[in-house]
Design a protein around this motif. Structure first.
Motif, short mmCIF file in Angstrom:
data_model
loop_
_atom_site.label_atom_id
_atom_site.label_comp_id
_atom_site.label_asym_id
_atom_site.label_seq_id
_atom_site.Cartn_x
_atom_site.Cartn_y
_atom_site.Cartn_z
N ILE A 35 49.83 -0.93 20.50
CA ILE A 35 49.34 -2.13 19.81
C ILE A 35 48.34 -2.90 20.65
CG2 ILE A 35 51.19 -3.69 20.57
CD1 ILE A 35 49.80 -3.62 17.03
N LEU A 36 48.51 -2.91 21.97
CA LEU A 36 47.62 -3.67 22.84
C LEU A 36 46.25 -3.01 22.99
CD1 LEU A 36 50.22 -4.77 25.53
CD2 LEU A 36 49.41 -6.04 23.53
N GLN A 37 46.12 -1.74 22.61
CA GLN A 37 44.83 -1.04 22.66
C GLN A 37 44.23 -0.85 21.27
OE1 GLN A 37 47.30 0.14 25.11
NE2 GLN A 37 46.07 -1.27 26.31
N ALA A 38 44.90 -1.35 20.24
CA ALA A 38 44.44 -1.13 18.87
C ALA A 38 43.82 -2.39 18.30
CB ALA A 38 45.62 -0.71 18.00
N ASP A 39 42.91 -2.17 17.37
CA ASP A 39 42.30 -3.25 16.62
C ASP A 39 42.69 -3.05 15.16
OD1 ASP A 39 40.18 -4.47 14.89
OD2 ASP A 39 39.36 -5.06 16.82
N PRO A 40 43.07 -4.09 14.45
CA PRO A 40 43.46 -3.90 13.05
C PRO A 40 42.40 -3.15 12.23
CG PRO A 40 44.04 -6.10 13.75
CD PRO A 40 43.24 -5.48 14.87
N ALA A 41 41.13 -3.36 12.53
CA ALA A 41 40.06 -2.67 11.80
C ALA A 41 40.16 -1.15 11.94
CB ALA A 41 38.70 -3.16 12.27
N ASP A 42 40.82 -0.69 13.00
CA ASP A 42 41.02 0.76 13.18
C ASP A 42 41.72 1.37 11.97
OD1 ASP A 42 39.98 0.47 15.76
OD2 ASP A 42 41.96 0.51 16.74
N LEU A 43 42.59 0.61 11.32
CA LEU A 43 43.38 1.13 10.21
C LEU A 43 42.49 1.59 9.04
CD1 LEU A 43 46.31 -1.47 10.10
CD2 LEU A 43 46.19 0.69 11.36
N GLU A 44 41.35 0.96 8.88
CA GLU A 44 40.44 1.31 7.77
C GLU A 44 39.71 2.63 8.02
OE1 GLU A 44 39.24 -2.96 5.85
OE2 GLU A 44 38.07 -2.30 7.58
N ALA A 45 39.64 3.07 9.27
CA ALA A 45 38.84 4.24 9.63
C ALA A 45 39.59 5.57 9.49
CB ALA A 45 38.33 4.09 11.06
N TYR A 46 40.87 5.53 9.18
CA TYR A 46 41.69 6.74 9.12
C TYR A 46 42.13 7.03 7.69
CZ TYR A 46 41.75 6.90 14.16
OH TYR A 46 41.37 7.00 15.48
N ASP A 47 42.45 8.30 7.44
CA ASP A 47 42.91 8.72 6.12
C ASP A 47 44.32 8.24 5.83
OD1 ASP A 47 40.55 10.27 5.53
OD2 ASP A 47 41.30 11.73 6.99
N GLY A 48 45.16 8.16 6.85
CA GLY A 48 46.53 7.71 6.71
C GLY A 48 46.95 6.90 7.92
N ILE A 49 47.82 5.92 7.72
CA ILE A 49 48.23 5.06 8.82
C ILE A 49 49.75 4.92 8.88
CG2 ILE A 49 46.12 3.72 9.05
CD1 ILE A 49 47.31 1.61 7.22
N LEU A 50 50.25 4.87 10.09
CA LEU A 50 51.66 4.64 10.34
C LEU A 50 51.78 3.54 11.38
CD1 LEU A 50 51.22 8.05 10.24
CD2 LEU A 50 53.67 7.79 9.91
N LEU A 51 52.63 2.57 11.11
CA LEU A 51 52.87 1.49 12.05
C LEU A 51 54.30 1.59 12.56
CD1 LEU A 51 51.22 -1.52 10.16
CD2 LEU A 51 50.19 -0.01 11.88
N GLY A 52 54.47 1.37 13.86
CA GLY A 52 55.80 1.44 14.45
C GLY A 52 56.09 0.25 15.33
N THR A 53 57.29 -0.27 15.21
CA THR A 53 57.68 -1.42 16.03
C THR A 53 59.19 -1.45 16.20
OG1 THR A 53 57.53 -3.81 16.30
CG2 THR A 53 57.85 -2.99 14.06
N TYR A 54 59.59 -2.06 17.27
CA TYR A 54 61.01 -2.38 17.39
C TYR A 54 61.23 -3.72 16.70
CZ TYR A 54 59.50 -5.36 21.31
OH TYR A 54 58.89 -6.30 22.10
N THR A 55 62.46 -4.02 16.37
CA THR A 55 62.79 -5.29 15.75
C THR A 55 63.30 -6.23 16.82
OG1 THR A 55 63.27 -4.29 13.61
CG2 THR A 55 64.25 -6.44 14.04
N TRP A 56 62.70 -7.41 16.88
CA TRP A 56 63.08 -8.39 17.88
C TRP A 56 64.10 -9.36 17.31
CZ3 TRP A 56 63.18 -8.89 22.77
CH2 TRP A 56 63.35 -10.13 23.35
#
Length: 156
Positions: A40-61
């Motif tokens: 997440i610290l190396q990603a930009d939200p705009a990156d999501l538009e550039a790919y055919d499919g997206i997966l987001l992963g996080t732990y729950t705080w």
């Protein structure tokens, strides 16, 4: 046909969500798609538009919240156009808490608001993935690419 390109963006505190992300990526590769993984610290939200499919992963705080390091990314997603883009969400969770995997649910809701097509149920793994759960993560990646209508159909 060109291979679909998938992006996995994740955050991990203990390494559990990173492990899940890597196993999902393995499944995506085995299914014949290209995949890039970004912390997440190396990603930009705009990156999501550039790919055919997206997966987001996080732990729950805490009791069902997004972790702090995901908050800026989450807020900056509001400007994205993700209409019809195949998407899925995964994360490590702790069943001790009432809102088990609440951060996964929060991200599914956000992607849905932005028009993404959530093609798989959220994957919630309790703490460190077991050998059986690691296989489940690989299958999750394969399922993201290959669904019941045939290879890459969600990307057409």
């Amino acid at each position: 046909m060109e291979k679909p390109a998938c992006l996995i963006v994740y955050t991990s505190m203990s390494g559990n969500t990173e492990e899940i992300a890597n196993d999902i990526a393995k499944g995506i590769n085995e299914a014949g798609a290209a995949v890039q993984i970004k912390d997440i610290l190396q990603a930009d939200p705009a990156d999501l538009e550039a790919y055919d499919g997206i997966l987001l992963g996080t732990y729950t705080w805490d009791d069902g919240n997004l972790p702090d390091e995901f908050l800026d990314f989450y807020e900056d997603m509001d400007t994205l156009r993700l209409q019809g883009k195949p998407a899925a969400v995964f994360g490590s969770c702790d069943s001790y808490y009432e809102h088990h995997g609440g951060a996964v649910d929060i991200l599914i809701e956000k992607l849905t608001e932005l028009g993404a097509n959530i093609i798989l149920d959220g994957l919630k793994i309790d703490l460190t993935p077991t050998a059986e759960e690691k296989e489940q993560c690989i299958q999750y990646g394969k399922s993201f690419v290959n669904d019941e209508w045939g290879p890459f159909s969600c990307f057409n």
